[in-house]
Structure formats: C-alpha cells, structure tokens
Design a protein around this motif. Structure first.
Motif, PDB file in Angstrom:
ATOM      1  N   GLN A  94       1.013  -1.073   0.163  1.00  0.00           N
ATOM      2  CA  GLN A  94       0.131  -0.023  -0.004  1.00  0.00           C
ATOM      3  C   GLN A  94       0.829   1.311  -0.040  1.00  0.00           C
ATOM      4  OE1 GLN A  94      -3.157  -0.510   3.179  1.00  0.00           O
ATOM      5  NE2 GLN A  94      -2.500  -2.606   3.106  1.00  0.00           N
ATOM      6  N   PRO A  95       1.317   1.781  -1.076  1.00  0.00           N
ATOM      7  CA  PRO A  95       2.337   2.902  -1.298  1.00  0.00           C
ATOM      8  C   PRO A  95       1.408   4.039  -1.011  1.00  0.00           C
ATOM      9  CG  PRO A  95       1.566   1.942  -3.392  1.00  0.00           C
ATOM     10  CD  PRO A  95       1.108   0.905  -2.719  1.00  0.00           C
ATOM     11  N   LEU A  96       2.060   5.342  -0.920  1.00  0.00           N
ATOM     12  CA  LEU A  96       1.467   6.435  -0.661  1.00  0.00           C
ATOM     13  C   LEU A  96       0.565   7.088  -1.906  1.00  0.00           C
ATOM     14  CD1 LEU A  96       4.088   7.822   1.761  1.00  0.00           C
ATOM     15  CD2 LEU A  96       1.931   6.658   2.390  1.00  0.00           C
ATOM     16  N   THR A  97       0.065   6.199  -2.561  1.00  0.00           N
ATOM     17  CA  THR A  97      -0.821   6.863  -3.774  1.00  0.00           C
ATOM     18  C   THR A  97      -2.380   6.753  -3.563  1.00  0.00           C
ATOM     19  OG1 THR A  97      -0.774   4.487  -4.625  1.00  0.00           O
ATOM     20  CG2 THR A  97       0.791   5.638  -5.434  1.00  0.00           C
ATOM     21  N   GLY A  98      -2.658   6.044  -2.344  1.00  0.00           N
ATOM     22  CA  GLY A  98      -4.063   6.134  -2.003  1.00  0.00           C
ATOM     23  C   GLY A  98      -4.870   4.539  -2.479  1.00  0.00           C
ATOM     24  N   SER A  99      -3.878   3.744  -3.311  1.00  0.00           N
ATOM     25  CA  SER A  99      -4.485   2.450  -3.832  1.00  0.00           C
ATOM     26  C   SER A  99      -3.441   1.468  -3.464  1.00  0.00           C
ATOM     27  CB  SER A  99      -4.699   2.608  -5.380  1.00  0.00           C
ATOM     28  OG  SER A  99      -3.282   2.943  -6.072  1.00  0.00           O
ATOM     29  N   THR A 100      -3.738   0.216  -3.732  1.00  0.00           N
ATOM     30  CA  THR A 100      -2.701  -0.878  -3.529  1.00  0.00           C
ATOM     31  C   THR A 100      -1.971  -1.088  -4.838  1.00  0.00           C
ATOM     32  OG1 THR A 100      -4.419  -2.544  -4.328  1.00  0.00           O
ATOM     33  CG2 THR A 100      -4.272  -1.967  -1.919  1.00  0.00           C
ATOM     34  N   ALA A 101      -0.894  -1.876  -4.770  1.00  0.00           N
ATOM     35  CA  ALA A 101       0.246  -1.938  -5.692  1.00  0.00           C
ATOM     36  C   ALA A 101       0.624  -3.536  -5.748  1.00  0.00           C
ATOM     37  CB  ALA A 101       1.393  -1.050  -5.478  1.00  0.00           C
ATOM     38  N   GLU A 102       1.037  -3.991  -6.923  1.00  0.00           N
ATOM     39  CA  GLU A 102       1.431  -5.318  -6.780  1.00  0.00           C
ATOM     40  C   GLU A 102       2.398  -5.597  -8.271  1.00  0.00           C
ATOM     41  OE1 GLU A 102      -2.398  -7.303  -8.548  1.00  0.00           O
ATOM     42  OE2 GLU A 102      -2.816  -6.375  -6.666  1.00  0.00           O
ATOM     43  N   LYS A 103       3.454  -6.310  -8.216  1.00  0.00           N
ATOM     44  CA  LYS A 103       4.359  -6.937  -9.172  1.00  0.00           C
ATOM     45  C   LYS A 103       4.048  -8.263  -9.425  1.00  0.00           C
ATOM     46  CE  LYS A 103       8.623  -6.574  -8.954  1.00  0.00           C
ATOM     47  NZ  LYS A 103       9.347  -7.936  -9.288  1.00  0.00           N
ATOM     48  N   HIS A 104       3.455  -8.902 -10.412  1.00  0.00           N
ATOM     49  CA  HIS A 104       3.424 -10.288 -10.352  1.00  0.00           C
ATOM     50  C   HIS A 104       4.549 -10.990 -11.054  1.00  0.00           C
ATOM     51  CE1 HIS A 104      -1.364  -9.981 -10.675  1.00  0.00           C
ATOM     52  NE2 HIS A 104      -0.799  -9.265  -9.626  1.00  0.00           N
ATOM     53  N   ASP A 105       5.055 -12.112 -10.146  1.00  0.00           N
ATOM     54  CA  ASP A 105       6.056 -13.072 -10.798  1.00  0.00           C
ATOM     55  C   ASP A 105       5.513 -14.247 -10.927  1.00  0.00           C
ATOM     56  OD1 ASP A 105       8.542 -11.294 -11.308  1.00  0.00           O
ATOM     57  OD2 ASP A 105       8.237 -10.852  -9.002  1.00  0.00           O
ATOM     58  N   SER A 106       6.134 -15.053 -12.035  1.00  0.00           N
ATOM     59  CA  SER A 106       5.511 -16.669 -12.028  1.00  0.00           C
ATOM     60  C   SER A 106       6.071 -17.634 -11.217  1.00  0.00           C
ATOM     61  CB  SER A 106       5.573 -16.952 -13.545  1.00  0.00           C
ATOM     62  OG  SER A 106       5.463 -18.026 -13.758  1.00  0.00           O
ATOM     63  N   PHE A 107       5.531 -18.424 -10.669  1.00  0.00           N
ATOM     64  CA  PHE A 107       6.070 -19.532  -9.970  1.00  0.00           C
ATOM     65  C   PHE A 107       7.108 -20.543 -11.295  1.00  0.00           C
ATOM     66  CE2 PHE A 107       2.242 -19.654  -7.117  1.00  0.00           C
ATOM     67  CZ  PHE A 107       2.895 -18.887  -6.285  1.00  0.00           C
ATOM     68  N   PHE A 108       6.397 -20.275 -12.356  1.00  0.00           N
ATOM     69  CA  PHE A 108       7.110 -21.232 -13.391  1.00  0.00           C
ATOM     70  C   PHE A 108       8.831 -20.607 -13.610  1.00  0.00           C
ATOM     71  CE2 PHE A 108       8.933 -20.916 -17.922  1.00  0.00           C
ATOM     72  CZ  PHE A 108       8.466 -21.922 -18.215  1.00  0.00           C
ATOM     73  N   THR A 109       9.591 -21.717 -13.369  1.00  0.00           N
ATOM     74  CA  THR A 109      11.240 -21.369 -13.556  1.00  0.00           C
ATOM     75  C   THR A 109      11.792 -22.578 -14.366  1.00  0.00           C
ATOM     76  OG1 THR A 109      10.828 -20.669 -11.320  1.00  0.00           O
ATOM     77  CG2 THR A 109      13.236 -20.944 -12.093  1.00  0.00           C
ATOM     78  N   PRO A 110      12.282 -22.229 -15.632  1.00  0.00           N
ATOM     79  CA  PRO A 110      12.949 -23.048 -16.430  1.00  0.00           C
ATOM     80  C   PRO A 110      14.113 -23.326 -15.910  1.00  0.00           C
ATOM     81  CG  PRO A 110      12.762 -20.961 -17.617  1.00  0.00           C
ATOM     82  CD  PRO A 110      12.020 -20.762 -16.495  1.00  0.00           C
ATOM     83  N   PHE A 111      14.712 -24.648 -16.005  1.00  0.00           N
ATOM     84  CA  PHE A 111      16.027 -24.785 -15.494  1.00  0.00           C
ATOM     85  C   PHE A 111      16.866 -25.830 -16.492  1.00  0.00           C
ATOM     86  CE2 PHE A 111      13.478 -28.425 -13.925  1.00  0.00           C
ATOM     87  CZ  PHE A 111      14.494 -29.469 -13.973  1.00  0.00           C
ATOM     88  N   GLU A 112      16.061 -26.374 -17.246  1.00  0.00           N
ATOM     89  CA  GLU A 112      17.090 -26.666 -18.497  1.00  0.00           C
ATOM     90  C   GLU A 112      16.385 -26.348 -20.039  1.00  0.00           C
ATOM     91  OE1 GLU A 112      17.541 -30.997 -18.074  1.00  0.00           O
ATOM     92  OE2 GLU A 112      18.425 -30.794 -16.440  1.00  0.00           O
ATOM     93  N   SER A 113      16.935 -26.844 -21.012  1.00  0.00           N
ATOM     94  CA  SER A 113      16.340 -26.158 -22.213  1.00  0.00           C
ATOM     95  C   SER A 113      15.125 -26.904 -22.306  1.00  0.00           C
ATOM     96  CB  SER A 113      17.425 -26.747 -23.331  1.00  0.00           C
ATOM     97  OG  SER A 113      17.326 -28.237 -23.273  1.00  0.00           O
TER      98      SER A 113
END
Length: 732
Positions: A94-113
C-alpha cells in the motif's frame, strides 16, 4: 442525438445490457470463509509443526522467522496456492498513492532447455524489489535512485486473488525510510500494545500479555451505471461530477435510506459478499445509504492491521465486481453536489488476549476503574493531539464533506453522552491525595459502580461529533470514503500509546510518594478530566454557535487540507512519532510534502477538466441552442413583421440574452481559472502552491459551475451533452 449521453441512455434501454446477473448464494456463507486465505487452519494442514509455531510466534510476539523456516513456509504457500489455481505471486503493498500495488512474478522457472519447475523460496517470500522512485516519496529518493524493497508482513494472512498469490507486505526505500501506510501502522500498533499491556499488568490483570487494537470500518460508496459513467469525462478523470444541476428530487424524502435494495444492486452485493468471505473479510452488514444510489457495507471488528488490509482489498474487489454488473463504483467523498457524500467511519477499541474489551465496563468496581482508565486516557490523547487527528483525515475530497451537514465539522471534539459526562464530573470532584474509607466506598459504589447501568441507556449517538463514544468503542466519524484507514489508525494508536505511557509514569510517581494504587489512579484521572473538558461537546456540531464556542475554548477549525497540513510538522507531533519510533523527522517531512503535492495535483486536474468541459462541451452546446433560437426569431420576424414579432419573440430574445451572458461568464472565468492555475504552479514551494490552489483556483469552480448549471436548465434536453443528475442518481 449522437452525443455520449444519449448513446449511454440508448445502451441502457437494450435488454441484453440491463439483464440481471443473478448470483447463486450457498446455503451457508460460513462454509466459504477464508477459502482463498492462507489461514491458520490451512497452515496447520500444510506446515510442519516447527514452521507453524514459528509463524504463530511471529504473528503473536513479533519473533523473527529464520530463513530455513521461511523456505518451508514458502513451499507450503506455493503448493496450497497452486492447488487453488494460482500461477503467480506478488508482494501486495500500500504505497502512498491511495491505492494498492502489486508486481506479479510467475512460479514457473525453466532450469534446462526443455524442463521447468514451479519455484518459490523463502527469499522470494520475504522480499521483493519494486521501483521505489516511481511511487510518491516526498524527496526521499531521487528519480535515478530506483531501488526499494517490499518485505513480507506475516501478521496479515496471504490470500489468492484470481490466479495470483498475494502476500501482504511493507514498502521501504533502499535507505530504510517507509514509503507506505503499513510500516508506520505496525509500529504504532506495537507501541500501543506495549503501553496498554503495561497498565493492565501493573494495575488490573497480570494475566494480560498482549493488547490488540481493533477496528470496525463502515464503507460508504455510490454505484453508477457503467455506460452513464463513461459518458461523463469529469467522473472518469476525477471521480466526481464538476458540473450538473440538482435534480428536482434528491434525498429530501428520505426514501432511499434503509429502503428496499434494487435487484441489480442486490446481485452485485451478493457476489461481493461471497468473494469477500472467501478472502476472509467478515462482511455482515449491507444497506441503502441516505443519498440516491448510495450504499454502505460493514464487517465485524478485526485486529487493526488485518482490518486495514481488508478494507484496501475490499475497495479493489468492489470495483472488480461492480464492473461485472455494469456498474462503476465511486469512492469519492463528494461525487455529487447537493446530496450527501460518503465517509468511512472507523470504530476503534482495545482488546486483551484474555478476551476483554478495555473500553467496556465490567461487573465490579475494579473492572470499571480499568474502563475509566482507558476511556479517560483516550479523551486526553485526543485533546492533546486533536490537530494531528484532523491531519490524518485531510484530503481534497474530504474538504467537501466536513461540516457540510452530512459529516462532522473540522473541529475535533468528543461526544460521550450526558450520563457518562456526569460520571466524569463526579470523578473530577475527587480530592487530591488520600481518600477516607467512606470516600472510597462512595466513589466505588455510587460513581464507578453505576457505569454499566448508565451505558445500557446511553445508546443515543451524535452524528455531528468527529469522535464519539458508542458504548464500548470510539467512532471516528470524519474519515473520508476513499481514505486508507491506516493513516488515521496510525495516529490514533500512536497518541493513545503516548498517553498511556505518560499515565503510567504519573501514577507510579504518586504510588512511590505513598498513595494507594487506586487513589493514585483516581488523582491522575481527575486531572486528565479537567484538562480534556474543552473537547467534550454534546450539542450540534453543525451549528454556528459551536464554531464560536469552539474558538473560545481554543479549538482549531482547520477547514481545508492546506490549513490542516500546516499543523502536521508541529515539533510536538514530530517528537511524538520519533519517541515511539513510528516516523523519523525526515519521513514526517516527506509525507507532508507528498500530501501537499497530491492536494495541488488533484485540484489542478479538476480545474483543467472543468475548463475543458466548459469550453468544448458546454459553450458549443449553448451556442447551438442559441442559434436555433435566433433562427426562430428571424422566422417570426419574416412571418409577422417588425412590430408583432417583438411581442411573440419576447421569451426567445430573453433566452438569447441569458445564454450570451452565461457563455460570456464561463469564457471569462475559464480564462481566469487557467491563469490562476499557472500562478499557483509558479509558487516556490509545495505549501504555497497548495494554499494558492485552495484560495485562488477553487473559487472559480463555483462561478463556472453556476453558469453551466443555469444553461443546463435553459438548453434543449436533446442537445445537452452531459448525463444529468436525474439519470446518474436514479438509474437502477
């Protein structure tokens, strides 16, 4: 009829658009509670005993969670959320903008080709790194200094919104300053817990190990049809109508308040309640409010931090659900002139981990003395820090409500009821020093002992009071509907913590001087009652007489946001926050700067919108109608000649003159408005700029609006470009 207004009205007439989105409600809403929350029950299922105890200790005692345990919790959160359909995670803050904020990251993680896994570690859970320079910071961060951190708050449960695991978090700069609402709130809650627990254990109940501030908010809002909303540029850009003549019928008949809820609105409410309950928001109350198309929703009381998160989450959820039902939700404090605006009452109290409400009397004099201790200390805190409480509810939108016969005035006062006021007057008579056995008996039986019975009859309320005692809680009635509850709750808990600490020091000093504990408490409370009498007021807060009386009592009437913000950096207030470790001096200055800048920006946007609508919508429409009248007059002259037509065209000529007059006023005042904007923007600092916008820019709004609203009543309805109040407020 090709303007946006008529396109919107035509859309409303289409059967498919207005069809009711019926919502099926399960037989037991309770079966859905916390369905999408990483709740205590869910934790027990997914966590090891070690991890479960670690997170519970963090929630209840503030103990740190070790990194290896955080890894276990992260894996459990991931597995649970994926089982519920989540694909991403975010630190929800909840930054000081008056609304909520979010940055989405995926659980998906490639580790080989050609291989990938779903990954979520303790490090990902505990911390993320959004761009700090792009959020309001009041000069703490330069634009090129982008780094900021979000950090997991384990005291507020994670939840799933759509396909995203949302982790409630605080937001701080790279150098450690707070850039959000949550971090200061958590510090204030810790301070009041320590101070109140110390009093409980020292004087009343040694079994108390924690005091939990509680909050029950009441959220008011308007619903407007989506198509009609899109037809109003002022609503879309500013959240309020800047122009518009009052309808013949508004709220005069009081027929909307608590009335039958329209079917379409009820379907919205049903879906909202289902989704709220799934997210652990314990909504229990819904009803029509006073103004047409205005409504209210309220939940059960919760711990303050969770309640604040739930209110912010709910506001986001309300907008999403409203969209599905072809509504747009308005949280602005005054979206329509001439009808009541919207507030967000904050009901505050203190509960112990032994199950007691410290602002509720008990069954014996000792418990009643405990009640009086916290009750009187709260009054003293509000008395000493009234202006700071006023600052916490200041905003451009709320300036329209305060004192407008729909919300409390900007003068901070308290209402406690005449009978409880009488009890305080009796306590005020307690003599200084030791009490005789007879005096002790009389005090405990005839004064303190009567409190529970008094409060049974003390059920009337004073809607004109900004800070009213309502039986077992204090209701802060002046909070605006769009506000984040965290700001006023940070101040409320901070001033209470400071006052509780002072009280403990003063009582202990008297005990050390030889007084009995109860006598020392009575002596200190007596002085506090005397000190706090100026803010106690039982009458009509709307009256001019109260404003005069308040001035005599030395109470400030800070009517506008710039006036209120001019008091925020008082050395007394800075000292309070620094002593309690809630804000540093630098953070206070930064937040004051942010509020001033936001105020100026809001007014500047509104000014440019009203200028644009007036020049590009109102004036062309008025001239088009005027040209019709001119053609009509010319036709009459051709048919009836120079003499007779003057009588026949008398009303048309009068209208032509009136239209010209109002068009001229609008044109001149818009030019003056734009000049005033540039003058305000040229000021050397944010305080002067805010004051200039308040004193020199805003007055032009009414001048432009008055002429525009007069034109609305003259111009052919089929030409008028702006959706009218009667359509916005009475379309179900």
């Amino acid at each position: 009829m090709s303007n946006l207004r008529f396109k919107a009205l035509e859309l409303l007439s289409q059967k498919d658009y207005r069809k009711e989105n019926a919502v099926e409600v399960p037989a037991k809403l309770s079966s859905l509670f916390c369905e999408n929350v990483f709740s205590e029950e869910t934790m027990r299922e997914y966590l090891t005993k070690e991890a479960f105890m670690s997170i519970q200790n963090a929630i209840k005692s503030g103990l740190k969670i070790q990194r290896d345990v955080a890894d276990q919790i992260a894996v459990a959160m991931k597995d649970w959320s994926i089982s519920k359909g989540a694909t991403h995670y975010t630190h929800w803050f909840q930054p000081l903008t008056g609304s909520t904020a979010e940055k989405h990251d995926s659980f998906f993680t490639p580790f080989e080709s050609d291989r990938a896994i779903d990954r979520f570690s303790g490090g990902m859970l505990i911390q993320q790194e959004p761009d700090a320079s792009s959020f309001p910071n009041g000069g703490i961060r330069n634009t090129f200094e982008a780094r900021g951190y979000t950090a997991w708050d384990p005291t507020s449960p994670a939840f799933i919104m759509g396909t995203t695991l949302c982790i409630p978090s605080i937001f701080i700069s790279y150098t450690g300053e707070t850039l959000d609402y949550k971090a200061p709130l958590l510090r204030a809650l810790h301070a009041v817990d320590e101070a109140a627990t110390d009093i409980c254990r020292s004087y009343f109940d040694k079994n108390v190990t924690k005091v939990i501030p509680t909050l029950g908010w009441e959220q008011e809002y308007f619903l407007v049809d989506s198509a009609l909303y899109q037809s109003r540029p002022d609503l879309v850009i500013t959240g309020k109508t800047l122009l518009g003549h009052s309808p013949a019928k508004g709220q005069q008949l009081d027929d909307h308040y608590f009335g039958s809820i329209p079917t379409r609105v009820m379907n919205f409410m049903k879906e909202l309640e289902i989704k709220s309950i799934q997210l652990g928001i314990p909504v229990t109350t819904r009803h029509n409010e006073v103004a047409p198309n205005q409504f209210e929703l309220a939940p059960m009381f919760e711990e303050v931090n969770v309640a604040v998160d739930h209110n912010s989450l709910l506001m986001d959820l309300m907008a999403r659900v409203a969209h599905k039902h072809h509504f747009h939700i308005l949280f602005h404090e005054k979206p329509f002139a001439g009808v009541n605006g919207s507030g967000k009452h904050n009901n505050w109290s203190l509960a112990t981990d032994t199950g007691e409400n410290l602002l509720s009397p008990g069954k014996n004099p000792k418990k009643n003395l405990q009640f009086l201790t916290f009750f009187v200390n709260t009054l003293k805190a509000v008395h000493d820090y009234a202006d700071l409480l006023r600052v916490s509810i200041a905003s451009a939108g709320n300036d329209h409500r305060l004192g407008a016969n729909e919300a409390p005035p900007a003068i901070i006062s308290t209402f406690i009821g005449s009978q409880l006021f009488g009890v305080l007057e009796e306590l005020e008579k307690v003599k200084d020093g030791k009490l005789s056995p007879e005096e002790k008996t009389d005090l405990k039986l005839n004064v303190v002992g009567k409190i529970p019975n008094i409060l049974l009859d003390n059920t009337d309320r004073n809607r004109t009071s900004p800070f009213a005692f309502t039986g077992n809680k204090f209701e802060i009635r002046a909070v605006g509907s769009s506000a984040n509850c965290a700001e006023v709750m940070t101040v409320m808990n901070a001033i209470a913590a400071k006052q509780f600490k002072t009280f403990k020091i003063e009582v202990d000093a008297l005990v050390e001087s030889g007084l009995k504990k109860d006598e020392a408490i009575f002596n200190v409370l007596r002085e506090y009652i005397k000190d706090s009498k100026n803010i106690m007021f039982e009458g009509d807060g709307y009256s001019e007489e109260w404003a005069i009386e308040a001035a005599k009592r030395g109470l400030n009437n800070l009517k506008t946001t710039p006036e209120a913000l001019s008091r925020e950096l008082d050395p007394k207030f800075i000292a309070l926050f620094e002593e309690l470790g809630i804000y540093t001096h630098r953070e206070m200055e930064a937040r004051n700067e942010i509020k001033l800048e936001k105020y100026s920006t809001v007014i500047a946007i509104e000014a440019r919108v009203i200028a644009d609508i007036a020049r590009n919508h109102i004036i062309p429409c008025a001239l088009k109608y005027q040209n019709r009248l001119i053609e009509n007059v010319k036709g009459l002259k051709e048919i009836f000649g120079d003499t007779e037509y003057q009588t026949l065209a008398k009303e048309q000529m009068s209208l032509i003159r009136d239209i010209s007059g109002h068009v001229s006023i609008i044109k001149v005042e818009v030019e003056n408005l734009l000049e005033a904007i540039e003058n305000a923007k040229s000021k050397s600092n944010s305080r002067e700029m805010a004051e200039s916008f308040c004193e020199e820019v805003i007055p032009f709004f009414a001048k432009i609006r008055n002429s525009s609203d007069e034109l609305e009543m003259m111009v052919d309805d089929e030409l008028w470009p702006l959706t009218k109040y009667r359509e916005l407020l009475f379309t179900r």
